[in-house]
Scaffold this motif. Structure first.
Motif, mmCIF file in Angstrom:
data_model
loop_
_atom_site.group_PDB
_atom_site.id
_atom_site.type_symbol
_atom_site.label_atom_id
_atom_site.label_comp_id
_atom_site.label_asym_id
_atom_site.label_seq_id
_atom_site.Cartn_x
_atom_site.Cartn_y
_atom_site.Cartn_z
ATOM 1 N N ALA A 79 -13.229 7.627 -10.904
ATOM 2 C CA ALA A 79 -12.858 6.480 -11.728
ATOM 3 C C ALA A 79 -11.376 6.172 -11.586
ATOM 4 C CB ALA A 79 -13.213 6.723 -13.185
ATOM 5 N N ALA A 80 -10.547 7.221 -11.495
ATOM 6 C CA ALA A 80 -9.108 7.017 -11.319
ATOM 7 C C ALA A 80 -8.843 6.362 -9.964
ATOM 8 C CB ALA A 80 -8.362 8.332 -11.433
ATOM 9 N N SER A 81 -9.527 6.838 -8.950
ATOM 10 C CA SER A 81 -9.322 6.238 -7.632
ATOM 11 C C SER A 81 -9.888 4.824 -7.596
ATOM 12 C CB SER A 81 -9.954 7.099 -6.539
ATOM 13 O OG SER A 81 -11.354 7.120 -6.681
ATOM 14 N N SER A 82 -10.937 4.564 -8.373
ATOM 15 C CA SER A 82 -11.505 3.227 -8.440
ATOM 16 C C SER A 82 -10.512 2.255 -9.072
ATOM 17 C CB SER A 82 -12.804 3.248 -9.231
ATOM 18 O OG SER A 82 -13.307 1.943 -9.367
ATOM 19 N N SER A 83 -9.858 2.696 -10.153
ATOM 20 C CA SER A 83 -8.865 1.824 -10.781
ATOM 21 C C SER A 83 -7.664 1.639 -9.854
ATOM 22 C CB SER A 83 -8.423 2.385 -12.130
ATOM 23 O OG SER A 83 -7.758 3.620 -11.945
ATOM 24 N N GLU A 84 -7.322 2.682 -9.111
ATOM 25 C CA GLU A 84 -6.236 2.572 -8.132
ATOM 26 C C GLU A 84 -6.624 1.583 -7.029
ATOM 27 O OE1 GLU A 84 -2.568 3.340 -6.306
ATOM 28 O OE2 GLU A 84 -3.271 3.834 -8.308
ATOM 29 N N ASN A 85 -7.886 1.672 -6.591
ATOM 30 C CA ASN A 85 -8.365 0.723 -5.576
ATOM 31 C C ASN A 85 -8.328 -0.701 -6.096
ATOM 32 O OD1 ASN A 85 -8.838 2.639 -3.625
ATOM 33 N ND2 ASN A 85 -11.022 2.861 -4.086
ATOM 34 N N THR A 86 -8.715 -0.879 -7.337
ATOM 35 C CA THR A 86 -8.703 -2.212 -7.932
ATOM 36 C C THR A 86 -7.274 -2.747 -7.996
ATOM 37 O OG1 THR A 86 -10.636 -1.630 -9.262
ATOM 38 C CG2 THR A 86 -9.375 -3.564 -9.958
ATOM 39 N N ARG A 87 -6.348 -1.895 -8.412
ATOM 40 C CA ARG A 87 -4.944 -2.299 -8.490
ATOM 41 C C ARG A 87 -4.413 -2.673 -7.100
ATOM 42 N NH1 ARG A 87 -0.123 -0.326 -7.502
ATOM 43 N NH2 ARG A 87 -0.860 1.732 -6.928
ATOM 44 N N LEU A 88 -4.767 -1.863 -6.105
ATOM 45 C CA LEU A 88 -4.329 -2.150 -4.744
ATOM 46 C C LEU A 88 -4.947 -3.450 -4.219
ATOM 47 C CD1 LEU A 88 -4.390 1.406 -3.137
ATOM 48 C CD2 LEU A 88 -2.385 0.049 -3.759
ATOM 49 N N ARG A 89 -6.197 -3.682 -4.585
ATOM 50 C CA ARG A 89 -6.847 -4.923 -4.150
ATOM 51 C C ARG A 89 -6.163 -6.150 -4.768
ATOM 52 N NH1 ARG A 89 -11.485 -3.889 -1.363
ATOM 53 N NH2 ARG A 89 -12.439 -1.871 -1.723
ATOM 54 N N VAL A 90 -5.770 -6.017 -6.022
ATOM 55 C CA VAL A 90 -5.070 -7.118 -6.678
ATOM 56 C C VAL A 90 -3.718 -7.359 -5.990
ATOM 57 C CG1 VAL A 90 -3.929 -7.810 -8.830
ATOM 58 C CG2 VAL A 90 -6.237 -6.855 -8.890
ATOM 59 N N GLU A 91 -3.020 -6.273 -5.658
ATOM 60 C CA GLU A 91 -1.738 -6.414 -4.965
ATOM 61 C C GLU A 91 -1.932 -7.054 -3.595
ATOM 62 O OE1 GLU A 91 0.622 -2.858 -4.754
ATOM 63 O OE2 GLU A 91 0.361 -2.426 -6.877
ATOM 64 N N VAL A 92 -2.965 -6.643 -2.895
ATOM 65 C CA VAL A 92 -3.248 -7.226 -1.578
ATOM 66 C C VAL A 92 -3.559 -8.715 -1.727
ATOM 67 C CG1 VAL A 92 -4.920 -7.252 0.322
ATOM 68 C CG2 VAL A 92 -3.984 -5.082 -0.469
ATOM 69 N N ALA A 93 -4.309 -9.076 -2.750
ATOM 70 C CA ALA A 93 -4.632 -10.484 -2.983
ATOM 71 C C ALA A 93 -3.362 -11.286 -3.266
ATOM 72 C CB ALA A 93 -5.618 -10.624 -4.128
ATOM 73 N N GLN A 94 -2.447 -10.704 -4.060
ATOM 74 C CA GLN A 94 -1.191 -11.382 -4.353
ATOM 75 C C GLN A 94 -0.348 -11.530 -3.095
ATOM 76 O OE1 GLN A 94 0.434 -8.918 -7.417
ATOM 77 N NE2 GLN A 94 -0.642 -9.993 -9.079
ATOM 78 N N LEU A 95 -0.271 -10.468 -2.303
ATOM 79 C CA LEU A 95 0.478 -10.532 -1.050
ATOM 80 C C LEU A 95 -0.142 -11.554 -0.087
ATOM 81 C CD1 LEU A 95 1.248 -6.749 -0.436
ATOM 82 C CD2 LEU A 95 2.884 -8.533 -1.056
ATOM 83 N N HIS A 96 -1.450 -11.578 -0.079
ATOM 84 C CA HIS A 96 -2.148 -12.520 0.789
ATOM 85 C C HIS A 96 -1.856 -13.960 0.381
ATOM 86 C CE1 HIS A 96 -5.136 -13.883 3.598
ATOM 87 N NE2 HIS A 96 -5.740 -14.574 2.642
ATOM 88 N N SER A 97 -1.887 -14.220 -0.919
ATOM 89 C CA SER A 97 -1.594 -15.583 -1.374
ATOM 90 C C SER A 97 -0.140 -15.945 -1.083
ATOM 91 C CB SER A 97 -1.906 -15.741 -2.859
ATOM 92 O OG SER A 97 -1.057 -14.930 -3.635
ATOM 93 N N GLY A 98 0.771 -14.971 -1.220
ATOM 94 C CA GLY A 98 2.172 -15.221 -0.870
ATOM 95 C C GLY A 98 2.331 -15.523 0.612
ATOM 96 N N LEU A 99 1.630 -14.766 1.438
ATOM 97 C CA LEU A 99 1.670 -14.990 2.880
ATOM 98 C C LEU A 99 1.091 -16.356 3.228
ATOM 99 C CD1 LEU A 99 2.189 -13.935 5.748
ATOM 100 C CD2 LEU A 99 -0.088 -12.902 5.670
ATOM 101 N N LYS A 100 0.025 -16.716 2.543
ATOM 102 C CA LYS A 100 -0.604 -18.020 2.781
ATOM 103 C C LYS A 100 0.383 -19.140 2.463
ATOM 104 C CE LYS A 100 -3.896 -19.381 0.009
ATOM 105 N NZ LYS A 100 -5.184 -19.587 -0.669
#
Length: 138
Positions: A79-100
């Motif tokens: 569950a801890a790694s799942s929340s970490e994965n979710t946080r990382l996915r959100v960061e990747v989405a933000q970085l992706h939108s910034g790159l876009k």
């Protein structure tokens, strides 16, 4: 009869020669306009395809947390790694939108710069043709 033909040839040479540079410049500008139009259409198509690819990737990123974020068991060590994965996915989405956004700005600035250069060259060509026309009138 031959004298009339020679007179017509002489008159045609006087009347035709001054218009040769104008005809050549019109031909050049027509070819340049066609080339620029083709380049513009190509860039618009490339821009459209890149936008579609970015939308597909953004859609995949948005769906990924929904697919993998359903595990809410607090006693589970994953569950801890799942929340970490979710946080990382959100960061990747933000970085992706910034790159876009950066890519979008870069495409617009590059297109604007190319258009400005083309405009400047056309204005220089127009000035040269006006000079040629004015010299032919004298």
């Amino acid at each position: 009869m031959e004298d009339v033909y020679n007179l017509i040839q002489e008159r045609n040479s006087y009347e035709t020669i001054p218009f040769l540079p104008i005809h050549a410049s019109n031909f050049f500008l027509s070819n340049l306009a066609d080339a620029l139009q083709t380049r513009c259409e190509s860039l618009e198509k490339q821009y459209y395809l890149e936008q579609q690819q970015l939308l597909v990737e953004a859609h995949q990123i948005e769906e990924a947390p929904q697919d993998h974020g359903t595990n809410n068991n607090e006693n589970d060590p994953s569950a801890a790694s799942s929340s970490e994965n979710t946080r990382l996915r959100v960061e990747v989405a933000q970085l992706h939108s910034g790159l876009k956004e950066k890519i979008k700005k870069e495409l617009h600035s590059t297109a604007a710069m190319e258009a400005r250069q083309a405009l400047d060259s056309l204005q220089e060509e127009k000035l040269a043709q006006e000079i040629t026309i004015s010299s032919l009138k004298m």
